[in-house]
Design a protein around this motif. Structure first.
Motif, mmCIF file in Angstrom:
data_model
loop_
_atom_site.group_PDB
_atom_site.id
_atom_site.type_symbol
_atom_site.label_atom_id
_atom_site.label_comp_id
_atom_site.label_asym_id
_atom_site.label_seq_id
_atom_site.Cartn_x
_atom_site.Cartn_y
_atom_site.Cartn_z
ATOM 1 N N LEU A 146 1.035 4.768 7.960
ATOM 2 C CA LEU A 146 1.020 4.663 6.317
ATOM 3 C C LEU A 146 -0.039 5.528 6.229
ATOM 4 O O LEU A 146 0.039 5.617 4.738
ATOM 5 C CB LEU A 146 -0.161 3.577 6.615
ATOM 6 N N VAL A 186 0.852 4.028 -3.242
ATOM 7 C CA VAL A 186 0.253 5.355 -2.547
ATOM 8 C C VAL A 186 1.570 6.588 -3.174
ATOM 9 O O VAL A 186 1.576 7.277 -3.337
ATOM 10 C CB VAL A 186 -0.347 5.664 -1.975
ATOM 11 N N LEU A 222 0.756 -0.733 -0.061
ATOM 12 C CA LEU A 222 -0.092 0.299 -0.243
ATOM 13 C C LEU A 222 0.656 0.719 0.249
ATOM 14 O O LEU A 222 0.472 1.888 -0.695
ATOM 15 C CB LEU A 222 -1.094 0.030 1.563
ATOM 16 N N VAL A 223 1.905 1.353 0.923
ATOM 17 C CA VAL A 223 2.943 3.180 1.132
ATOM 18 C C VAL A 223 3.301 2.478 -0.120
ATOM 19 O O VAL A 223 3.887 3.654 -0.878
ATOM 20 C CB VAL A 223 2.968 2.714 2.215
ATOM 21 N N THR A 224 4.032 1.603 -1.092
ATOM 22 C CA THR A 224 4.979 1.437 -2.329
ATOM 23 C C THR A 224 3.944 2.319 -3.395
ATOM 24 O O THR A 224 3.816 3.579 -3.960
ATOM 25 C CB THR A 224 5.176 0.409 -2.571
ATOM 26 N N ALA A 267 10.060 3.730 -3.009
ATOM 27 C CA ALA A 267 8.961 3.784 -4.331
ATOM 28 C C ALA A 267 9.199 5.896 -4.092
ATOM 29 O O ALA A 267 9.862 5.800 -6.137
ATOM 30 C CB ALA A 267 7.963 4.014 -3.598
#
Ligand SMILES: [Zn+2]
Lengths: 218, 347
Positions: B55, A80, A76-78, B100
């Motif tokens: 998160l 977003v 999820l954090v990747t 990311a």
């Protein structure tokens, strides 16, 4: 329209790519404790193998779970963060819905049951129609023995039947973990139908801790 | 540009989601989202509560940091993240987010040690670190004495706590005295109206202990002594002089911390002492360290309180040092390492 799919709700770390509703590729690695190590390299490899760079992406699809918390959050954090960095939308889908589509069953009812640890399963019940899969009940988390007998008797996908073979009699061993390529298809279809798909972690359980007041009340 | 790298740092080792942006040695922004109020209901940090909050807070905090600094993510030259030590699940949120960013923007990623970051942050506050610097890091998670010849590559642990962290002792004593969590600021406040009337024990400061544990700390005996004292007073039907107990406890902690830190400076020829970590915000510790360093001819460096507690600026500061010194970047399969050794500055 190029969509990157990410799902870390099961012991598999899954990534997928789709273009205009068609799956281009998907990859996964099974490592229940390795989500944070493997996910980013898998994404880089998948893009490179398909001649793409992150800037080529138009959207990101992510599995909302339910799933073991720590691994689930990595996906999820990747998703977003990538969405924010690239300035593209991120869409979330219940991961059990993807497994239900993966099942590829004929019309009828279907159960999805995945490993929730602590001798429980995450589960949801589906109705498969002509070209449609609709969630009837769930997602929820329960001890498998607490599910009604007729629910447990349904054809079942996910790792539930592997873990509890006596309780789920009609398990389909071909569909155990989420395929992020199918996740991308599901998102493309829902986008076309104009559905909103918020990203939200489906924990289904409270954190394991008592507040000071609860402790005092014991 | 290469001599002034623009680095974004992410810190999620405990209950603060910290995003800092540093250009070279200049701090541009230090944005924090804290879940401390959620933990207060539980009387301590609950790892799962912290991880969920990270998160939720991650993207909004990155966004806020960039807006405040007037920086676009595409302007960045590098990403730094705390890869350990800390709470495993909490670290993983920061590490995944940093990866990311790095992969989306095509930037080098530096997974750095949380403790080294606590030392490096003073560069954006008080300029280059003297080499070597002695560092005393005290918080709810750590109590360490470190000799730091080079914060990007060479950090040597001299001693640490053998039981409770200093900040933990504050939390536990606060609970005994009926003060809220987190204990540090509440004990500090209560102690201001108190007198040092009780001589609580100083752990590992005498006899054989000084041979084997010269630079180590122990706060568990102190905590027990306070608990016993309070219990005895209650059983004798007397009221508890909370301010005096707080002042006496705080005096015992700061006495041991500063005494050992200065001893370490002398032993290792370091003429600079830096104090960091949440307990460095304690007013008595700051005053006593100042007084004793002055007397010993040691330069004291203490970042402002907001940079002593966990934050993203410290991670960005260390990342920028890594880039300035041409250190190699981390790989994208970098793990979150909850027990990362302090000698490993970059994973
Ligand atoms: Zn810290």
């Amino acid at each position: 329209m190029v969509i990157l799919g990410i799902d870390t709700s099961t012991s598999a770390i899954g990534v997928g790519l789709g273009r205009d509703g068609e799956t281009l590729a998907s990859a996964q690695r099974i490592d229940a404790r390795g989500h944070s190590e493997h996910l980013a390299p898998l994404i880089v490899e998948l893009l490179r193998d398909n001649g793409l760079v992150p800037r080529d992406l138009d959207a990101i699809a992510v599995g909302n779970g339910p799933g073991p918390f720590t691994g689930l959050r990595v996906g999820l954090v990747t998703a977003v963060t990538m969405g924010h960095a690239l300035g593209i939308p991120v869409h979330g889908v219940c991961s059990l819905d993807v497994l239900a589509v993966q099942a590829g069953r004929p019309e009828g009812e279907l159960l999805v049951a995945t490993d929730a640890r602590r001798k429980e399963v995450y589960w949801a019940r589906y109705a498969v129609g002509a070209g449609s899969v609709a969630r009837l009940v769930g997602p929820a988390v329960d001890r498998p023995a607490d599910l009604p007998q007729e629910v447990r008797a349904l054809p079942t996908v996910g790792r539930g039947p592997v873990l509890f073979p006596d309780l789920f009699r009609d398990g389909d061993q071909a569909v155990l973990d989420v395929d992020a390529g199918v996740l991308v298809e599901v998102v493309a279809r829902r986008l076309a139908a104009g559905e909103a798909m918020p990203v939200e972690a489906l924990y289904l359980r409270r954190p394991d801790a008592l507040t000071t007041a609860e402790r005092a009340a014991r | 540009m290469s001599d002034e790298p623009l680095v974004l740092g992410i810190e999620t080792s405990c209950d603060e989601t910290g995003i800092g942006i540093v250009r070279g040695t200049t701090l541009l922004v230090d944005a924090i989202a804290s879940s401390v109020e959620e933990h207060a209901r539980f009387g301590g940090v609950v790892p799962e509560v912290a991880s969920r909050a990270h998160l939720e807070a991650m993207v909004p905090t990155i966004q806020r940091a960039c807006e405040t600094a007037g920086v676009a993510l595409t302007d960045l030259d590098g990403i730094a993240v705390t890869s350990g030590p800390g709470l495993a699940g909490a670290l993983m949120v920061g590490v995944a987010s940093a990866k990311a960013l790095a992969l989306s923007l095509g930037l080098p990623l530096y997974g750095v040690n949380h403790l080294a970051s606590h030392v490096a942050v003073d560069i954006v506050e008080h300029g280059p670190l003297p080499e070597p610097t002695m560092a005393l890091l005290v918080s709810g998670g750590h109590s360490s004495l470190l000799l730091v010849p080079d914060v990007t590559s060479d950090v040597r642990p001299l001693g640490s706590t053998v039981d409770d962290a200093a900040g933990e002792a504050f939390d536990k004593v606060a609970r005994v005295l009926g003060l809220p969590f987190p204990g540090g600021p509440h004990i500090d406040r209560a102690a201001r109206d108190g007198q040092i009337t009780i001589d609580f024990p100083r752990g590992l400061t005498a006899g054989r202990d000084m041979e084997r544990h010269r630079f180590d700390f122990s706060f568990s005996g102190l905590k027990t002594a306070v608990t016993r004292w309070v219990t005895a007073e209650r059983e004798a039907g007397r009221g508890i002089p909370v301010a005096d107990v707080a002042a006496s406890f705080q005096e015992a902690v700061t006495d041991v911390l500063t005494r050992k830190a200065i001893d370490a400076c002398r032993e290792h020829g370091a003429d600079h002492l830096q104090i960091g970590g949440g307990v460095a915000a304690n007013s008595r510790l700051r005053a006593m360290a100042r007084e004793r360093c002055d007397r010993a001819g040691i330069q004291l460096r203490v970042p402002r309180p907001g940079l002593c507690t966990d934050n993203g600026a410290m991670v960005a500061a260390l990342g920028a040092q890594m880039m300035l010194k041409g250190r190699e970047a981390s790989r994208l399969d970098l793990p979150a390492d909850s027990s990362m050794p302090v000698t490993l500055v970059r994973a």
